[in-house]
Design a protein around this motif. Structure first.
Motif, PDB file in Angstrom:
ATOM      1  N   THR B 225     -32.591  -4.042  -1.247  1.00 21.01           N
ATOM      2  CA  THR B 225     -32.102  -2.977  -2.136  1.00 21.01           C
ATOM      3  C   THR B 225     -30.670  -3.214  -2.642  1.00 21.01           C
ATOM      4  OG1 THR B 225     -31.412  -1.713  -0.194  1.00 21.01           O
ATOM      5  CG2 THR B 225     -33.556  -1.152  -1.147  1.00 21.01           C
ATOM      6  N   ALA B 226     -30.007  -4.255  -2.136  1.00 25.58           N
ATOM      7  CA  ALA B 226     -28.596  -4.482  -2.516  1.00 25.58           C
ATOM      8  C   ALA B 226     -28.438  -4.642  -4.030  1.00 25.58           C
ATOM      9  CB  ALA B 226     -28.045  -5.700  -1.794  1.00 25.58           C
ATOM     10  N   MET B 227     -29.400  -5.308  -4.664  1.00 21.27           N
ATOM     11  CA  MET B 227     -29.267  -5.511  -6.112  1.00 21.27           C
ATOM     12  C   MET B 227     -29.386  -4.181  -6.856  1.00 21.27           C
ATOM     13  SD  MET B 227     -28.362  -7.939  -7.989  1.00 21.27           S
ATOM     14  CE  MET B 227     -28.598  -9.380  -6.963  1.00 21.27           C
ATOM     15  N   TRP B 228     -30.267  -3.308  -6.334  1.00 22.54           N
ATOM     16  CA  TRP B 228     -30.358  -1.973  -6.941  1.00 22.54           C
ATOM     17  C   TRP B 228     -29.023  -1.245  -6.786  1.00 22.54           C
ATOM     18  CZ3 TRP B 228     -31.636   1.559 -10.105  1.00 22.54           C
ATOM     19  CH2 TRP B 228     -31.264   2.877  -9.857  1.00 22.54           C
ATOM     20  N   LEU B 229     -28.463  -1.308  -5.568  1.00 24.88           N
ATOM     21  CA  LEU B 229     -27.192  -0.627  -5.323  1.00 24.88           C
ATOM     22  C   LEU B 229     -26.104  -1.179  -6.247  1.00 24.88           C
ATOM     23  CD1 LEU B 229     -27.257  -0.512  -1.404  1.00 24.88           C
ATOM     24  CD2 LEU B 229     -27.602   1.405  -2.967  1.00 24.88           C
ATOM     25  N   SER B 230     -26.146  -2.494  -6.505  1.00 22.37           N
ATOM     26  CA  SER B 230     -25.128  -3.118  -7.368  1.00 22.37           C
ATOM     27  C   SER B 230     -25.246  -2.629  -8.814  1.00 22.37           C
ATOM     28  CB  SER B 230     -25.242  -4.647  -7.328  1.00 22.37           C
ATOM     29  OG  SER B 230     -25.119  -5.093  -5.998  1.00 22.37           O
ATOM     30  N   VAL B 231     -26.489  -2.596  -9.314  1.00 19.62           N
ATOM     31  CA  VAL B 231     -26.630  -2.147 -10.710  1.00 19.62           C
ATOM     32  C   VAL B 231     -26.480  -0.620 -10.810  1.00 19.62           C
ATOM     33  CG1 VAL B 231     -28.107  -4.101 -11.325  1.00 19.62           C
ATOM     34  CG2 VAL B 231     -29.176  -1.927 -10.693  1.00 19.62           C
ATOM     35  N   GLY B 232     -26.538   0.036  -9.649  1.00 24.17           N
ATOM     36  CA  GLY B 232     -26.387   1.496  -9.637  1.00 24.17           C
ATOM     37  C   GLY B 232     -24.935   1.948  -9.591  1.00 24.17           C
ATOM     38  N   ILE B 233     -24.008   1.006  -9.494  1.00 23.82           N
ATOM     39  CA  ILE B 233     -22.587   1.386  -9.504  1.00 23.82           C
ATOM     40  C   ILE B 233     -22.135   1.469 -10.964  1.00 23.82           C
ATOM     41  CG2 ILE B 233     -20.252   0.803  -8.729  1.00 23.82           C
ATOM     42  CD1 ILE B 233     -21.531  -0.897  -6.509  1.00 23.82           C
ATOM     43  N   TYR B 234     -21.951   2.673 -11.417  1.00 27.34           N
ATOM     44  CA  TYR B 234     -21.639   2.886 -12.837  1.00 27.34           C
ATOM     45  C   TYR B 234     -20.351   2.172 -13.254  1.00 27.34           C
ATOM     46  CZ  TYR B 234     -20.274   5.239 -17.126  1.00 27.34           C
ATOM     47  OH  TYR B 234     -19.873   5.492 -18.407  1.00 27.34           O
ATOM     48  N   GLU B 235     -19.367   2.171 -12.365  1.00 28.49           N
ATOM     49  CA  GLU B 235     -18.056   1.604 -12.721  1.00 28.49           C
ATOM     50  C   GLU B 235     -18.135   0.087 -12.975  1.00 28.49           C
ATOM     51  OE1 GLU B 235     -18.424   4.021 -10.492  1.00 28.49           O
ATOM     52  OE2 GLU B 235     -17.480   5.484 -11.833  1.00 28.49           O
ATOM     53  N   TYR B 236     -19.118  -0.579 -12.419  1.00 31.51           N
ATOM     54  CA  TYR B 236     -19.278  -2.010 -12.679  1.00 31.51           C
ATOM     55  C   TYR B 236     -20.142  -2.293 -13.907  1.00 31.51           C
ATOM     56  CZ  TYR B 236     -17.166  -3.642  -8.320  1.00 31.51           C
ATOM     57  OH  TYR B 236     -16.275  -3.939  -7.325  1.00 31.51           O
ATOM     58  N   GLN B 237     -20.946  -1.313 -14.272  1.00 36.53           N
ATOM     59  CA  GLN B 237     -21.971  -1.545 -15.282  1.00 36.53           C
ATOM     60  C   GLN B 237     -21.400  -1.920 -16.653  1.00 36.53           C
ATOM     61  OE1 GLN B 237     -24.194   1.812 -17.253  1.00 36.53           O
ATOM     62  NE2 GLN B 237     -25.667   1.288 -15.661  1.00 36.53           N
ATOM     63  N   SER B 238     -21.964  -2.987 -17.258  1.00 38.02           N
ATOM     64  CA  SER B 238     -21.637  -3.254 -18.665  1.00 38.02           C
ATOM     65  C   SER B 238     -22.893  -3.117 -19.516  1.00 38.02           C
ATOM     66  CB  SER B 238     -21.015  -4.637 -18.849  1.00 38.02           C
ATOM     67  OG  SER B 238     -21.721  -5.610 -18.124  1.00 38.02           O
ATOM     68  N   ILE B 239     -24.054  -3.425 -18.934  1.00 41.80           N
ATOM     69  CA  ILE B 239     -25.339  -3.171 -19.592  1.00 41.80           C
ATOM     70  C   ILE B 239     -26.184  -2.388 -18.583  1.00 41.80           C
ATOM     71  CG2 ILE B 239     -27.462  -4.243 -20.475  1.00 41.80           C
ATOM     72  CD1 ILE B 239     -25.729  -6.590 -21.421  1.00 41.80           C
ATOM     73  N   ASP B 240     -26.810  -1.327 -19.042  1.00 44.55           N
ATOM     74  CA  ASP B 240     -27.594  -0.486 -18.127  1.00 44.55           C
ATOM     75  C   ASP B 240     -28.816  -1.262 -17.618  1.00 44.55           C
ATOM     76  OD1 ASP B 240     -28.908   1.441 -16.748  1.00 44.55           O
ATOM     77  OD2 ASP B 240     -29.057   2.881 -18.399  1.00 44.55           O
ATOM     78  N   MET B 241     -28.827  -1.502 -16.315  1.00 48.33           N
ATOM     79  CA  MET B 241     -29.936  -2.245 -15.710  1.00 48.33           C
ATOM     80  C   MET B 241     -30.750  -1.369 -14.763  1.00 48.33           C
ATOM     81  SD  MET B 241     -29.806  -5.352 -16.893  1.00 48.33           S
ATOM     82  CE  MET B 241     -30.635  -6.412 -15.720  1.00 48.33           C
ATOM     83  N   THR B 242     -30.582  -0.046 -14.888  1.00 44.43           N
ATOM     84  CA  THR B 242     -31.277   0.828 -13.931  1.00 44.43           C
ATOM     85  C   THR B 242     -32.793   0.788 -14.125  1.00 44.43           C
ATOM     86  OG1 THR B 242     -30.797   2.668 -15.414  1.00 44.43           O
ATOM     87  CG2 THR B 242     -29.358   2.411 -13.515  1.00 44.43           C
ATOM     88  N   TRP B 243     -33.248   0.243 -15.256  1.00 44.37           N
ATOM     89  CA  TRP B 243     -34.699   0.094 -15.452  1.00 44.37           C
ATOM     90  C   TRP B 243     -35.307  -0.805 -14.375  1.00 44.37           C
ATOM     91  CZ3 TRP B 243     -35.873  -5.026 -16.007  1.00 44.37           C
ATOM     92  CH2 TRP B 243     -34.856  -5.862 -16.496  1.00 44.37           C
ATOM     93  N   LEU B 244     -34.429  -1.596 -13.711  1.00 44.44           N
ATOM     94  CA  LEU B 244     -34.924  -2.474 -12.641  1.00 44.44           C
ATOM     95  C   LEU B 244     -35.573  -1.686 -11.508  1.00 44.44           C
ATOM     96  CD1 LEU B 244     -32.196  -5.213 -12.103  1.00 44.44           C
ATOM     97  CD2 LEU B 244     -34.589  -5.611 -12.657  1.00 44.44           C
TER      98      LEU B 244
END
Lengths: 260, 338
Positions: B225-244
């Motif tokens: 789940t670490a990759m989900w947690l990484s893309v779930g951090i809004y402050e890091y996000q440059s392209i929305d990857m929550t569709w993952l």
């Protein structure tokens, strides 16, 4: 390969080999020291060895932990500020803010500053019981708290410099990551209000009784680790509130506000 | 053969391997390209800082001069050996003058102008900024600084540089002056290029090994789940990857790939057979960080640093065949071998 240059003499090779081994030890020992740190402190063998190389590693800024997004990627930590003028008009801002800090490198540096405030956070204290049980730990607590307060005050003074003649209050905000199973069932925006929580700044003893003192000591050890390592930790702040806060939630007039 | 002579032979073989690893002269093409990239990246970093200079430096910065100094000098019971004269500069004017000089020096290093001098100076100035900007730093600052630190040990200004032009211009005087030969080195094999290459290679191995080991202590890197947690951090996000989140097999696979790639990097980067795949992994991983997690500078710089594993002879064969022949290199890379 036909090398034009003469091979190095044996004394030169020996000298260089010694320097190279020393440098490599100074590179390896800081992250090793970080990884071998536990509730009892750093492994004595590693700590003793690292003590020899610490000045060199720190001077060259190679004393890093390299624990990127580890042990688990965790929530972000932001700083919310309320800036009030003499007429009572209030401006509320949150850091970091992509719309205000540009380009991305500048935004990221602001983000690191708000994470830094969280990393060095130490609750008010130490608890009176700790003074008796472990005076050295209590002394450490005082230092860590003074460091946190100094940095927080510096942030406030920076904002006062930008907004002169105004009152500035700041508080830390935790921005949670949605749980995967919940998100799959009910997707929400990552900026949903329910994901923001103010971080309380209250003495640990308000939450814990004397039997829980070991937990207080553990929190103190965590703050020590944050000093020299760029880890992304799931901060176990015992006093965080579960009450949601929106981006426009008031900062002042509440026990949460930290102002000077 | 007696037992004693066998041990002696084994020891001599070991010493020989050590010597070849560290002291075999190697061509400077890889370090020269890396100088160009890291020089530009560092210049960009200074340029961004120039636009926010008093936000991060000086008396009214987020972390004021006094506070920055106190974070290092033991005022709170924690002291270290980090030191910066920038703690003492309060005047915005002097900060701007100093920053202007820093940018000039860094630009000179990037274009390879008097690199023997501007290399160490670039590194020193960068180090002063790092010890001043405590709290505002991240991985990009580390890798940029380490790369410059190692490159300054090599003749990284001998190719693709102003120094190469100056070397031709001053060819007559250079042949008579030892100082000019040192200042404007030829793009020929040197021990300095090899030592710089090896140090950066090993430092990268340490970074990835401990990056991987520290991840291995977290549950999310094992349950995927670490990759989900990484893309779930809004402050890091440059392209929305929550569709993952709808594709658990993909994000858990990415998590496992990251963990194993980091842990085994230090072993699999050395054999020629596995090196291309590990480097491809670096491009995918850091490219992903650059594109999706908002750390473009860090991602680009990590990919560039991984380029240190590209044998210089390979670069020479593509871009500087004449120079390669002049340097007397006819055979494919030796320096890439362990």
């Amino acid at each position: 390969m036909k090398a034009a240059m003469k091979p190095l003499s044996r004394p030169k090779r020996l000298l260089l080999s010694g320097l190279l081994i020393g440098h490599l030890l100074a590179v390896v020992l800081p992250p090793l020291s970080f990884q071998t740190r536990g509730p009892l402190g750093t492994s004595p063998s590693i700590a003793s060895l690292f003590a020899w190389f610490e000045p060199y590693s720190q001077g060259l800024y190679i004393d890093r932990g390299y624990a990127f997004f580890a042990p688990n990627p965790g929530p972000s930590h932001l700083v919310q500020a309320a800036i009030t003028n003499s007429d009572g008009e209030r401006l509320e801002i949150m850091f970091p803010d992509r719309t205000q800090q540009w380009p991305r490198l500048s935004y990221h540096r602001h983000f690191m500053l708000t994470e830094f405030l969280e990393e060095i956070y130490q609750p008010p204290g130490p608890p009176p019981e700790l003074q008796k049980l472990d005076p050295a730990e209590a002394q450490y607590w005082l230092g860590a708290r003074a460091r946190y307060e100094r940095v927080r005050q510096s942030y406030i003074e920076h904002l006062r410099h930008i907004y002169p003649d105004r009152t500035v209050q700041v508080r830390r905000i935790e921005h949670l990551i949605p749980e995967i199973l919940e998100f799959q069932q009910r997707p929400i925006e990552l900026t949903d209000d329910s994901l923001y929580r103010p971080m309380l700044d209250v003495p640990v003893l308000l939450e814990l009784d004397a039997e829980n003192l070991p937990i207080a000591k553990e929190a103190s050890a965590d703050a020590r680790g944050g000093e020299s390592a760029d880890r992304k930790i799931q901060t176990d702040v015992p006093a965080s509130s579960s009450a949601p806060v929106s981006g426009s939630a008031p900062v002042s007039g509440s026990a949460l506000g930290e102002s000077r | 053969m007696t037992q004693g002579s066998k041990v002696k032979e084994w020891f001599a073989g070991y010493v020989d391997a050590w010597d070849r690893f560290w002291f075999q002269p190697c061509l400077p093409y890889t370090v020269c390209i890396l100088r160009l990239v890291v020089g530009i990246m560092l210049l960009y970093s200074h340029l961004v800082l120039a636009a926010n200079l008093t936000v991060f430096l000086g008396e009214s910065a987020w972390i004021s001069n006094e506070t920055a100094q106190q974070l290092h000098n033991g005022s709170f019971g924690f002291s270290d050996w980090g030191w910066s004269y920038l703690w003492m500069i309060d005047s915005p004017l002097w900060l701007r003058v100093h920053h202007g000089v820093t940018m000039l020096v860094t630009a000179s290093f990037a274009i390879g102008f008097l690199t023997r001098l501007t290399g160490p100076l670039t590194w020193f100035l960068q180090l002063m900024y790092l010890h001043r900007m405590t709290g505002a730093l991240f991985g990009f600052d580390q890798i940029v600084t380490y790369t410059v630190m190692y490159l300054m040990l090599s003749p990284c200004g001998s190719w693709l540089s102003v120094d190469a032009k100056l070397r031709k211009y001053f060819a007559g005087r250079r042949s008579k002056s030892g100082f000019l030969r040192w200042l404007l080195p030829t793009a020929s094999p040197s021990v300095g290029a090899n030592i710089a290459t090896r140090l950066l290679q090993l430092h990268l191995c340490v970074i990835y090994l401990f990056g991987g080991l520290s991840k291995a202590r977290g549950q999310s890197w094992w349950d995927g789940t670490a990759m989900w947690l990484s893309v779930g951090i809004y402050e890091y996000q440059s392209i929305d990857m929550t569709w993952l989140s709808s594709y658990p097999r993909i994000f858990t696979g990415m998590t496992h790939f990251t963990l194993f790639w980091e842990v085994f990097y230090c072993a699999l980067i050395w054999p020629r057979m596995t090196r291309p795949f590990i480097l491809l992994g670096a491009v995918i991983l850091h490219g992903g960080i650059a594109l999706f997690l908002g750390m473009i500078t860090f991602g680009v710089m990590m990919i560039a640093a991984n380029g240190i594993f590209v044998p210089p002879e390979l670069i020479g064969r593509f871009v500087d065949r004449k120079g390669l022949q002049k340097a007397g290199v006819n055979e494919p890379a030796q320096s890439g071998k362990k």
